[in-house]
Design a protein around this motif. Structure first.
Motif: not given
Length: 335
Positions: A91-103
């Motif tokens: 989960a810690l690997a995937f969540i940041p990968s999706f969160t960076v798309l916000a910008v």
């Protein structure tokens, strides 16, 4: 004092953001599903093979079948593993990968988080994935997984330095780290795009980005012939799929970031072509970058670990620093 949950306007705004996030998640999931399919097809074409061709028409459902198999596969946790960290790492690997798309701005009027430090936001969150890889190797209680995790961390940290430095020249030219402002500074003809004055920075960025993605020829973290699949050797089922999902989401993010920083974002190559929607130009450039990543994987052999680390510190880092110096001299002399 008025609280957030008492304000209907705040609830309405939160609802809109949630819908946008869900729509983006759906787009990313579809991209990952068919990026895997097209990667296998492209590599098969380049290597005179057919690629997926059995499951569904033209093999289009092959990735769907693979995901279904992972879902029903037995989910095992080693008896002596640190169970809490073992479960947390994917989960810690995937969540940041999706969160960076916000910008990521796909167009001038499309919704996104307009941060003044958008690029730094990306770097900060993507770095969390390195921690997840180390945790996965440690929590597995497997010496090969631990070695794979340590080597992965060394690789990702080493290449993150030239990756960040390669963008300093872009920030100097555009006087901003806001991704929308960077695109707006590249309006006009295609020679205004940052790829031309920042050709050295572009080359360093692309090489470092491929390594950050752990893809060929820098796929040592997953070198099955050397470290029995590296840091995720003990993972199976959908936990293993989370690591693969994070890799392809980062391909999506890196392709978007390259388009924005160096290829003019949604800008047309000529002002006369502005009648074509900016999202179309963005998607076209994005697709070229993704295809190039597939092409590299089909072409280049894997590096040795000493070659990989030497390339980062002995070649890319000096080139990135030289690019900053040349950019500063160019700004000073040319005004």
């Amino acid at each position: 004092m008025r609280r957030f949950w008492d304000d209907p306007v705040s609830w309405e705004a939160a609802g809109r953001y949630a819908l946008v996030a869900l729509a983006l998640l759906a787009v990313v999931i579809v991209f990952v599903t068919y990026a895997i399919y097209f990667e296998r097809k492209v590599i098969g074409w380049m290597q005179f093979r057919q690629g997926p061709n059995r499951t569904g028409p033209l093999g289009l459902l092959q990735t769907v079948a693979d995901v279904a198999k992972l879902l029903v596969k037995e989910d095992t946790i080693p008896a002596k593993a640190d169970k809490a960290l073992f479960v947390l790492a994917p989960a810690l690997a995937f969540i940041p990968s999706f969160t960076v798309l916000a910008v990521i701005p796909y167009g001038l009027n499309l919704p996104f988080a307009d941060l003044n430090v958008g690029f730094l936001y990306y770097v900060a969150l993507s770095g969390v994935t390195t921690i997840a890889i180390v945790i996965a190797g440690w929590a597995s209680n497997n010496k090969y997984a631990l070695l794979g995790g340590m080597r992965s961390a060394a690789q990702m940290i080493s290449y993150e330095v030239p990756l960040v430095l390669s963008v300093v020249g872009v920030a100097m030219l555009t006087e901003s780290l806001n991704l929308r402002d960077i695109v707006l500074r590249q309006e006009g003809y295609f020679w205004h795009w940052n790829v031309f004055p920042q050709i050295i920075g572009f080359a360093v960025f692309v090489v470092a980005a491929v390594s950050e993605l752990n893809r060929t020829p820098f796929d040592l973290p997953e070198a099955e012939s050397e470290l029995v699949a590296g840091y995720h050797v003990e993972y199976s089922g959908f936990r293993f799929a989370f690591f693969m999902l994070a890799e392809y989401v980062y391909i999506y993010a890196i392709a978007c970031l390259t388009t924005i920083l160096f290829l003019g974002g949604w800008n047309a190559p000529f002002p006369q072509l502005d009648f074509i929607p900016g999202l179309v130009w963005f998607a076209f450039k994005f697709a070229l970058i993704v295809f190039s990543l597939f092409w590299i994987r089909a072409t280049l052999p894997r590096l040795r670990v000493d070659q990989l680390m030497g390339l980062a510190w002995k070649a890319l880092l000096p080139l990135a620093l030289a690019n900053i110096l040349l950019t500063a001299l160019g700004i000073e002399w040319l005004g």
